[in-house]
Enzyme design. Structure first.
Site, PDB file in Angstrom:
ATOM      1  CB  SER A 183      -0.960  -0.008   1.183  1.00 52.94           C
ATOM      2  OG  SER A 183      -0.278  -0.293   2.380  1.00 52.94           O
ATOM      3  CG  HIS A 211      -4.054  -1.031  -1.558  1.00 52.45           C
ATOM      4  ND1 HIS A 211      -4.573   0.230  -1.721  1.00 52.45           N
ATOM      5  CD2 HIS A 211      -3.686  -1.116  -0.262  1.00 52.45           C
ATOM      6  CE1 HIS A 211      -4.505   0.887  -0.568  1.00 52.45           C
ATOM      7  NE2 HIS A 211      -3.968   0.095   0.338  1.00 52.45           N
ATOM      8  CE  LYS A 242      -7.309   0.135   1.751  1.00 51.56           C
ATOM      9  NZ  LYS A 242      -6.417  -0.790   2.426  1.00 51.56           N
TER      10      LYS A 242
END
Ligand SMILES: *Cc1c(COP(=O)(O)O)cnc(C)c1O
Length: 394
Positions: A183, A211, A242
């Site tokens: 990340s 991610h 996310k």
């Protein structure tokens, strides 16, 4: 003296301030989007993990509203008692189908997913092989398990093998765990090679694809899809907070493992279920991802354009291979000043320092999204160029 009890706090706060490591928390005055009101100012946003622009998407908002009317606002129980609504199971079925895994478990957050998944798999007699740069939630989940934690060098299958050979014989079983996309650097774990090593020694494999979910793989199906490892990888951790734009975590993989985690995971057994509105919004996000790959493509086009232009301007973008583009600055004070100057220029991009990244590797982290237009990117690049020249970085 009673006040002396708190002196350690004052000392540590002074210490953080002097090292430029005190975090300042800004306040959003609008939904997460390409442009946001931040501390009362309209700015171009490069800080949120809203990769596909779904956090403020009309389809997700409609689904959430309809779910409140149909299901109410809270499940009022933990999943294992009375909190499992039909919506939760539908989302789990849809996520498993989307990702091409046997089963999936929806939990409250990505952070929770690591706390839920690791302790049932390994304990005091076992060993965890963990990438040096793994996310804090993996580290905490690993610590919670009580297993011995052995760090292998970042994205290094040869070092993983050396560490397995050295340590595994002293323990009952082993678990290899890595971030999928890191990340703070935006690089991708060599999952195929790591898995090949782990498999050779009978070590369990886990990847936290927070991610990569909605970003990597065909139409955002994640890192296991990216490497074509369907059915071979043991456990995939993901988040719906996310790219999916909502909230929640997912534990996906072989049915045997997910069924077992359902029986054992403490955040699942002892903390209430995710709300109907959030669950329904996640379902709408899966619908969108299954309907079209356009958002994922736009995300990658934007990221490639931004990274190439930043490099052309002379910035160091580190190891970035994904929409996460770090702008490496080194000194924490410089990174903070860079972020402040960007904000003055109408661009919101956070500086990140120790302990989130190693000391001396402070940076600005730019999160590219599909919500940005090419005009937005041009404005952002312009601001980076101006501030970079002013501060002598380029
Ligand atoms: C962001 C992140 C998490 C936490 O996910 P939440 O859903 O925000 O709790 C977990 N693991 C990794 C690798 C992350 O990047």
């Amino acid at each position: 003296m009673t006040s002396d009890k708190l002196a350690f706090i004052q000392a540590e706060m002074d210490n953080l301030r002097e090292s430029n490591l005190l975090i300042t928390i800004r306040t959003m005055g609008s939904p997460a989007d390409a442009w946001m009101i931040v501390d009362g100012r309209r700015v171009l946003n490069f800080c949120t993990n809203n990769y596909l622009g779904l956090a403020n998407h009309p389809r997700l908002k409609e689904a959430a509203k309809a779910a409140i009317d149909r299901w109410g606002v809270g499940p009022a129980a933990v999943r294992s008692i009375a909190g499992t609504q039909a919506l939760h199971l539908e989302l789990e079925r849809r996520l498993a189908a989307f990702k091409g895994v046997e089963d999936a478990l929806y939990v409250q957050s990505g952070f929770c997913a690591n706390q839920a998944a690791i302790p049932p798999l390994v304990g005091k007699e076992d060993v965890i092989f963990s990438d040096r740069l793994n996310h804090a939630s993996i580290i905490d989940g690993a610590r919670l398990s009580g297993a011995k934690i052995i760090i292998y060098e970042h994205c290094d299958p040869a070092d993983l093998e050396a560490k397995i050979r050295e340590h595994l014989p002293g323990y009952r079983r082993g678990l290899m765990v890595t971030d999928g996309v890191f990340s703070m650097d935006g690089d991708i774990a060599p999952l195929d090679k790591l898995m090949e090593v782990a498999d050779r020694y009978g070590v369990l494999t886990m990847v936290d694809d927070a991610h990569g979910e909605g970003v990597l793989g065909r139409g955002g199906r994640g890192i296991v899809d990216h490497f074509g490892l369907h059915g071979k990888f043991d456990v995939e951790i993901g988040t719906l907070s996310k790219a999916f734009g909502v909230v929640g975590g997912v534990i996906a993989g072989k049915k045997t493992i997910v069924d077992y985690i359902r029986q054992k995971a403490r955040p699942f057994l002892f903390s209430s279920a995710v709300t109907p509105a959030d669950t329904a919004a996640c379902l709408a996000a899966v619908d969108l991802l299954e309907e079209s790959e356009a958002l994922v493509r736009k995300l990658w086009d934007n990221a490639a354009c931004f990274r190439a232009e930043m490099q052309r301007l002379g910035f160091d973008t580190g190891r970035s291979q994904t929409p996460i583009v770090p702008v490496m600055l080194g000194d924490a004070g410089l990174a903070k000043q860079f972020s402040r100057e960007l904000f003055e220029a109408g661009v919101f991009a956070m500086s990140i320092g120790f302990p989130t990244v190693p000391r001396g590797q402070a940076r600005i982290r730019v999160m590219n999204t599909a919500a940005h237009s090419r005009d937005d990117l041009a404005q952002g690049l312009d601001a980076f160029a101006k501030v970079g020249k002013k501060l002598g970085v380029i």
